[in-house]
Design an enzyme around this catalytic site. Sequence first.
Site: not given
Ligand code: DGL
Length: 264
Positions: A12-13, A75, A153, A185, A187
């Site tokens: 993931d990011s 992600c 984060e 997302c 996150h």
């Molecule tokens: N967790 C990620 C997603 O599902 C990326 C969030 C990001 O880095 O902008 O989109």
Amino acid sequence: MSKIINPIGIFDSGLGGLSIWREIIKILPFESTLYYADSANCPYGEKSPDEIIELSKVITGYLIGQGAKVVVVACNTATTVAVEELRRVFTVPVIGVEPAVKPAALSSRTGKIGLLATQGTIDSPFYRNTREKFAADVEVIARPGFGLVEAVENGRSEDKTTIELLRRYIEPMLDSGVDRLVLGCTHYPFLIPSIKKIVGDRIEIIDPAPAVARRCAAVLQQSALLSDSSLLPEHRFITSGDKEAMKLFLKTIKPNIKYIVEKA
Ligand code: DGL
């Protein structure tokens, strides 16, 4: 550091994909995992498609080089922008995650569903296609969640400022009559306690993580890649960001498990 034997590679990011990792280890307790958090390049959601594709290719190549037998793109942004290219370039199975508008549309009673996702996901042709295919009969109120990835984060998921930000995004959806909120997302599941403070039990929150974990299990089974249950699973985390922040986050979400965290 020696390699883990045949892990499930996940990236993931940043820390968001851990919402998928924790579901994977719940239903696949004998599998080892290798997770790459690209926190130094987070957020992906505001990067160009070319940048996201490049980063995703490098990380996927790294995970496969480390022995990953499948790669889970944990992600939404990287999936919607890069998964087709990853499947074209690499031969191991690549599993993605995309906004779960289909189950939301099928179960909605008001015919209106909310979607919180990154700008990159909302703008992607991949997502537009999914929406047209599976959610054409409902109204989707999509909202980019600027600032939310950073809040997760930085360990601010339950801060007052984060709740206020969420309120700005979600209240207009509630006023429009949505009865489902899709977390587009990875996150955002870490924000569920804060989201609940705003929505209570009025709407259903849809997190795709359990479905992605089930898909991963099915792919491993179909490809005869399930691990031997006599081996002890190992979990290794690599971060391009702050190692201590990752350790702290893992301790909060999964305190009773052994793992190694390394700096990329
Ligand atoms: N967790 C990620 C997603 O599902 C990326 C969030 C990001 O880095 O902008 O989109």
